[in-house]
Design an enzyme around this catalytic site. Structure first.
Site, PDB file in Angstrom:
ATOM      1  N   ALA A 256       0.837  -1.190   0.000  1.00 39.58           N
ATOM      2  CA  ALA A 256       0.000   0.000   0.000  1.00 39.58           C
ATOM      3  C   ALA A 256       0.873   1.242   0.000  1.00 39.58           C
ATOM      4  O   ALA A 256       1.957   1.257   0.599  1.00 39.58           O
ATOM      5  CB  ALA A 256      -0.920   0.027   1.215  1.00 39.58           C
ATOM      6  N   ASP A 257       0.393   2.258  -0.685  1.00 38.44           N
ATOM      7  CA  ASP A 257       1.055   3.556  -0.641  1.00 38.44           C
ATOM      8  C   ASP A 257       0.341   4.501   0.318  1.00 38.44           C
ATOM      9  O   ASP A 257       0.948   5.422   0.841  1.00 38.44           O
ATOM     10  CB  ASP A 257       1.109   4.162  -2.043  1.00 38.44           C
ATOM     11  CG  ASP A 257       2.155   3.473  -2.899  1.00 38.44           C
ATOM     12  OD1 ASP A 257       3.276   3.996  -2.995  1.00 38.44           O
ATOM     13  OD2 ASP A 257       1.866   2.391  -3.440  1.00 38.44           O
ATOM     14  N   ARG A 258      -0.943   4.263   0.541  1.00 36.43           N
ATOM     15  CA  ARG A 258      -1.674   5.018   1.557  1.00 36.43           C
ATOM     16  C   ARG A 258      -2.958   4.266   1.900  1.00 36.43           C
ATOM     17  O   ARG A 258      -3.669   3.810   1.011  1.00 36.43           O
ATOM     18  CB  ARG A 258      -2.002   6.434   1.076  1.00 36.43           C
ATOM     19  CG  ARG A 258      -2.610   7.310   2.174  1.00 36.43           C
ATOM     20  CD  ARG A 258      -2.889   8.725   1.692  1.00 36.43           C
ATOM     21  NE  ARG A 258      -1.734   9.400   1.169  1.00 36.43           N
ATOM     22  CZ  ARG A 258      -1.473  10.703   1.346  1.00 36.43           C
ATOM     23  NH1 ARG A 258      -2.282  11.446   2.072  1.00 36.43           N
ATOM     24  NH2 ARG A 258      -0.407  11.254   0.797  1.00 36.43           N
TER      25      ARG A 258
END
Length: 382
Positions: A256-258
């Site tokens: 995940a990036d955010r």
């Protein structure tokens, strides 16, 4: 064989492997300045949310280390106020390199907090600079340990979720993009989970998508799995549905990036597609990411900024020139579309709704949605 590294620090040098040239050429780039670090992150010579946070932090540490070693010292070490006026624009500049990955913002905010508290404590400029250097190094060093923690949490949860009867012959786990040592400071997140299952003898096979248009799967994940000698199968992004129809896949694990407060998750483009298909086939969909990836200030996925990459990137592909029997690693960039093509949609990320996610795994444990709920309650781990 030893795992690959995205960042190398030795003999007073900060270097990164140029991931644009992998898997055929391994080239380490010397990061000599803050501007070099910003360019490396923005141009995706280094990528992966944890790795870019580590590079940004280390670039500040090395910048200040060089300043302390200089004779005479640069003027910004003349007073705490001058240091503050110098460091704050650097942190703001590094933050602009890539907007979606929250880890980068978490790292720059942590360094800003360290600066602010050190100024309040009343130290001189040199002692504050040394504190910032230590904090920047800690941000990078902490990554490996927490990656191993979350990989174990996720692997053990999955084994329990699948059950001993269905996992007796080993698990088949699919992933998207690249989330291993090249995307972090070591071991990885979702690929770390796969590595943990392999190391404990509980993995049958890893499956990974090519992940166009940058092909992080076919270039980077393929190389990592090959290096670690983990049995694996590559598939085109459009083949996920077919894979789920014809093969026994026990889970999909992604990074995940955010992650928004409700569990909506921004990750590499194509993740949402895989989540929809996993839900259709009743396959657990697991997000593996550090606590620093969770952004409680963003209520849901609609508030996550999505980076739009240059349209040209979707028209080009880089690789080694191929001739049967020729093992040369000479590379070329070729255009695969008509010249002058108009109307190109090229987001770097998509958002998977929380209701399609089975579990979110962090270094503090595993969170699942309560029965009947479409959102996650992440308050217990943040």
């Amino acid at each position: 064989m030893a795992p690959l590294k995205s960042i190398r620090t030795s003999n007073g040098k900060l270097e990164i492997v140029n991931q644009l040239l992998l898997p055929h050429v391994t080239e380490f780039l010397h990061i000599k300045s803050i501007e070099d670090a910003h360019d490396a992150i923005k141009s995706m010579k280094i990528r992966g949310a944890p790795a870019i946070a580590s590079l940004a932090s280390l670039s500040l540490s090395y910048h200040l280390t060089e300043a302390l070693a200089a004779s005479p010292h640069p003027t910004f070490l003349g007073s705490p106020e001058a240091l503050k006026a110098h460091v704050e624009p650097i942190l703001n500049f590094l933050f602009t390199a890539r907007p979606t990955a929250v880890n980068l913002g978490a790292a720059t905010r942590r360094l800003q907090k360290t600066l602010t508290s050190s100024l309040a404590f009343g130290g001189d400029a040199q002692s504050i600079a040394k504190t910032l250097i230590t904090e920047g190094q800690l941000i990078a060093d902490e990554d490996v340990g927490r990656n191993k923690e979350m990989s174990k949490w996720g692997g053990e949860w999955l084994l329990s979720h699948v059950g001993p009867k269905k996992s007796a012959d080993g698990l088949n786990v699919m992933t998207v993009c690249n989330t291993g040592s090249l995307a972090t400071s070591g071991y990885g997140t979702a690929l770390g989970l796969i590595t943990y299952l392999h190391e404990t003898g509980k993995l049958n096979r890893a499956y990974y998508t090519q992940t166009a248009p940058y092909h992080q799967g076919s270039r980077l994940t393929a190389l990592e799995l090959q290096t670690l000698e983990i049995p694996s199968v590559m598939l085109c992004d459009t083949m996920v549905g077919s894979l789920f129809q014809h093969h026994n896949i026990h889970a999909v694990a992604v990074g995940a990036d955010r992650v928004a407060r409700n569990g909506d998750t921004a990750n590499k483009i194509g993740t949402y597609n895989a989540a929809v298909l996993a839900a259709r086939h009743g396959i657990p969909f697991i997000v593996v990411a550090p606590i620093s990836t969770i952004d409680l200030d963003v209520a849901d996925g609609s508030g996550i900024p999505i980076e739009q990459r240059p349209p040209l990137e979707a028209c080009l592909i880089r690789g080694a020139l191929y001739n049967a029997g020729n093992t040369s690693d000479e590379q070329a960039v070729v255009m695969i579309t008509p010249r002058g093509l108009e109307g190109i949609y090229n987001p770097s990320f998509d958002v998977t709704p929380a209701e399609l996610i089975t579990a979110i795994v962090t270094e503090k444990g595993v969170v699942v949605r309560k029965d009947g709920e479409k959102a996650f309650d992440l308050s217990g781990i943040v």
